[in-house]
Design a protein around this motif. Structure first.
Motif, PDB file in Angstrom:
ATOM      1  N   ARG A 206       0.819  -1.207   0.000  1.00  0.00           N
ATOM      2  CA  ARG A 206       0.000   0.000   0.000  1.00  0.00           C
ATOM      3  C   ARG A 206       0.858   1.264   0.000  1.00  0.00           C
ATOM      4  NH1 ARG A 206      -5.060   1.164  -1.358  1.00  0.00           N
ATOM      5  NH2 ARG A 206      -5.634  -0.870  -0.501  1.00  0.00           N
ATOM      6  N   ILE A 207       1.988   1.242   0.727  1.00  0.00           N
ATOM      7  CA  ILE A 207       2.833   2.446   0.826  1.00  0.00           C
ATOM      8  C   ILE A 207       3.937   2.455  -0.221  1.00  0.00           C
ATOM      9  CG2 ILE A 207       2.392   2.626   3.307  1.00  0.00           C
ATOM     10  CD1 ILE A 207       5.216   1.538   3.792  1.00  0.00           C
ATOM     11  N   ASN A 208       4.103   1.352  -0.934  1.00  0.00           N
ATOM     12  CA  ASN A 208       5.243   1.197  -1.831  1.00  0.00           C
ATOM     13  C   ASN A 208       4.847   1.357  -3.291  1.00  0.00           C
ATOM     14  OD1 ASN A 208       7.986   0.657  -2.383  1.00  0.00           O
ATOM     15  ND2 ASN A 208       7.531  -1.476  -2.830  1.00  0.00           N
ATOM     16  N   LEU A 209       3.905   2.251  -3.574  1.00  0.00           N
ATOM     17  CA  LEU A 209       3.516   2.472  -4.961  1.00  0.00           C
ATOM     18  C   LEU A 209       4.688   3.029  -5.764  1.00  0.00           C
ATOM     19  CD1 LEU A 209       1.269   2.400  -7.059  1.00  0.00           C
ATOM     20  CD2 LEU A 209       0.594   4.703  -6.330  1.00  0.00           C
ATOM     21  N   ILE A 210       5.374   4.025  -5.196  1.00  0.00           N
ATOM     22  CA  ILE A 210       6.584   4.596  -5.786  1.00  0.00           C
ATOM     23  C   ILE A 210       7.681   4.555  -4.736  1.00  0.00           C
ATOM     24  CG2 ILE A 210       7.666   6.653  -6.772  1.00  0.00           C
ATOM     25  CD1 ILE A 210       5.586   5.568  -8.608  1.00  0.00           C
ATOM     26  N   THR A 211       8.864   4.042  -5.091  1.00  0.00           N
ATOM     27  CA  THR A 211       9.992   3.994  -4.158  1.00  0.00           C
ATOM     28  C   THR A 211      11.089   4.945  -4.628  1.00  0.00           C
ATOM     29  OG1 THR A 211       9.566   1.686  -3.566  1.00  0.00           O
ATOM     30  CG2 THR A 211      11.743   2.550  -3.063  1.00  0.00           C
ATOM     31  N   VAL A 212      11.583   5.749  -3.708  1.00  0.00           N
ATOM     32  CA  VAL A 212      12.705   6.647  -3.979  1.00  0.00           C
ATOM     33  C   VAL A 212      13.848   6.220  -3.065  1.00  0.00           C
ATOM     34  CG1 VAL A 212      13.544   9.013  -3.919  1.00  0.00           C
ATOM     35  CG2 VAL A 212      11.188   8.555  -4.620  1.00  0.00           C
ATOM     36  N   GLN A 213      14.961   5.779  -3.661  1.00  0.00           N
ATOM     37  CA  GLN A 213      16.114   5.317  -2.893  1.00  0.00           C
ATOM     38  C   GLN A 213      17.116   6.446  -2.725  1.00  0.00           C
ATOM     39  OE1 GLN A 213      16.945   2.266  -1.386  1.00  0.00           O
ATOM     40  NE2 GLN A 213      18.769   3.355  -0.660  1.00  0.00           N
ATOM     41  N   MET A 214      17.389   6.819  -1.475  1.00  0.00           N
ATOM     42  CA  MET A 214      18.361   7.870  -1.199  1.00  0.00           C
ATOM     43  C   MET A 214      19.776   7.295  -1.191  1.00  0.00           C
ATOM     44  SD  MET A 214      16.932  10.781  -0.896  1.00  0.00           S
ATOM     45  CE  MET A 214      18.336  11.658  -0.202  1.00  0.00           C
ATOM     46  N   PRO A 215      20.694   7.840  -1.991  1.00  0.00           N
ATOM     47  CA  PRO A 215      22.071   7.341  -1.974  1.00  0.00           C
ATOM     48  C   PRO A 215      22.816   7.816  -0.730  1.00  0.00           C
ATOM     49  CG  PRO A 215      21.894   9.217  -3.455  1.00  0.00           C
ATOM     50  CD  PRO A 215      20.500   8.915  -2.979  1.00  0.00           C
ATOM     51  N   ALA A 216      23.718   6.987  -0.238  1.00  0.00           N
ATOM     52  CA  ALA A 216      24.594   7.403   0.856  1.00  0.00           C
ATOM     53  C   ALA A 216      25.579   8.448   0.323  1.00  0.00           C
ATOM     54  CB  ALA A 216      25.345   6.198   1.408  1.00  0.00           C
ATOM     55  N   LEU A 217      26.112   9.270   1.204  1.00  0.00           N
ATOM     56  CA  LEU A 217      27.018  10.342   0.769  1.00  0.00           C
ATOM     57  C   LEU A 217      28.279   9.765   0.126  1.00  0.00           C
ATOM     58  CD1 LEU A 217      27.406  13.350   0.594  1.00  0.00           C
ATOM     59  CD2 LEU A 217      28.390  13.333   2.896  1.00  0.00           C
ATOM     60  N   ARG A 218      28.726   8.600   0.586  1.00  0.00           N
ATOM     61  CA  ARG A 218      29.927   7.979   0.004  1.00  0.00           C
ATOM     62  C   ARG A 218      29.702   7.567  -1.445  1.00  0.00           C
ATOM     63  NH1 ARG A 218      27.631   4.526   3.561  1.00  0.00           N
ATOM     64  NH2 ARG A 218      26.744   2.599   2.716  1.00  0.00           N
ATOM     65  N   GLU A 219      28.436   7.467  -1.862  1.00  0.00           N
ATOM     66  CA  GLU A 219      28.117   7.090  -3.234  1.00  0.00           C
ATOM     67  C   GLU A 219      27.997   8.298  -4.158  1.00  0.00           C
ATOM     68  OE1 GLU A 219      24.461   5.032  -2.629  1.00  0.00           O
ATOM     69  OE2 GLU A 219      25.409   3.177  -1.964  1.00  0.00           O
TER      70      GLU A 219
END
Length: 289
Positions: A206-219
């Protein structure tokens, strides 16, 4: 517009040093202008030019105009709430309420009152009516931070609201309906939690219609100078300080650090150094002290 001056008789070593400093100053000024221009063109609070950040900014600009529920994932300190706010600012809900709920601080007994509100006399300490977070966010956005920390009973109650789009305040049997967009965030592995029976599968979908993955600063280390400039400008403006220049050597030093706390750690480091040094020009030494 003069940067410096020289006295006669001319000291060629001093001339050489002054020219190096002037060139460094000019280069930094040009970079700062470029960075400020880029910041103005990106969603609020999301400075970054790395491939990972360009992808993220493109995703924000794509999902913002929709009403889709968004799940933001990533390590602690990567800026998940900034992305949630950027989504609202780029949507038709811009300027409306943005209400944050720390799910890690909610348990079964607190959830209903916190999210749905209560009527006067609903329980012993309810001496007056109180609107819940859903009502407070009516017309705007409700940001459910650390949703992976909700207990199973609370997950069931939240799922019911997300499915029916209605809720009842404690002490009131009349259903209420609000126009609220839901954005969730977590630093936990929800698919793994679903497999282990620690997070409801139906709530996850229900909450995962759109997923946004935040990159770590080291990436995205190439974004560190941009972030440093952004935080330095913010700190100077908030504290009534003169604009701060940061040397190229200092930028290189900052770009090499590990930052296990990600962007939050970098922000705190830059702000602390500016406040402690009280200097208009910061070098590598200032950040090492």
């Amino acid at each position: 517009g003069a940067y410096d001056y020289l006295e006669k008789p001319l000291d060629f070593d001093l001339l050489h040093l002054t020219l190096e400093r002037a060139l460094d100053h000019t280069r930094l000024a040009a970079e700062n202008r470029e960075l400020r221009e880029y910041i103005r063109e990106t969603p609020s609070g999301l400075p970054g030019r790395s491939p990972r950040m360009r992808e993220l900014i493109e995703m924000v600009n794509t999902v913002a105009p929709t009403e889709a529920t968004v799940l933001i994932t990533g390590e602690s300190g990567t800026g998940k709430e900034r992305v949630a706010r950027a989504i609202q600012e780029a949507s038709a809900r811009r300027g409306k309420a943005f209400v944050t709920v720390n799910c890690a601080a909610l348990n079964e007994s607190l959830l209903e009152s916190e999210l749905f509100g209560h009527e006067k006399g609903a329980f012993t300490s309810a001496i007056k009516q109180r609107k819940g977070k859903f009502e407070q966010a009516d017309g705007g956005t409700l940001f459910l931070d650390e949703i992976g920390d909700l207990d199973m009973v609370s997950q069931v109650k939240l799922l019911r609201v997300l499915q029916d789009h209605t809720f009842e305040s404690l002490g009131d049997s009349r259903p209420k309906q609000v126009d609220t967009r839901i954005i969730c965030a977590t630093n936990r592995n929800l698919p793994q939690m679903v497999q282990q029976g620690e997070f409801r599968e139906d709530l996850f979908y229900r909450i995962n219609l759109i997923t946004v993955q935040m990159p770590a600063l080291r990436e995205r280390r190439e974004d560190i100078p941009l972030l440093v400039e952004y935080f330095a400008r913010q700190q100077a403006r908030q504290n009534g300080l003169e604009p701060v220049e940061i040397s190229a050597e200092a930028m290189e030093y900052l770009s090499r650090l590990p930052y296990p706390g990600n962007v939050r750690e970098l922000k705190n480091f830059v702000e602390r150094t500016i406040l402690v040094s009280q200097q208009p020009h910061l070098t590598e030494v200032d950040f090492k002290n």
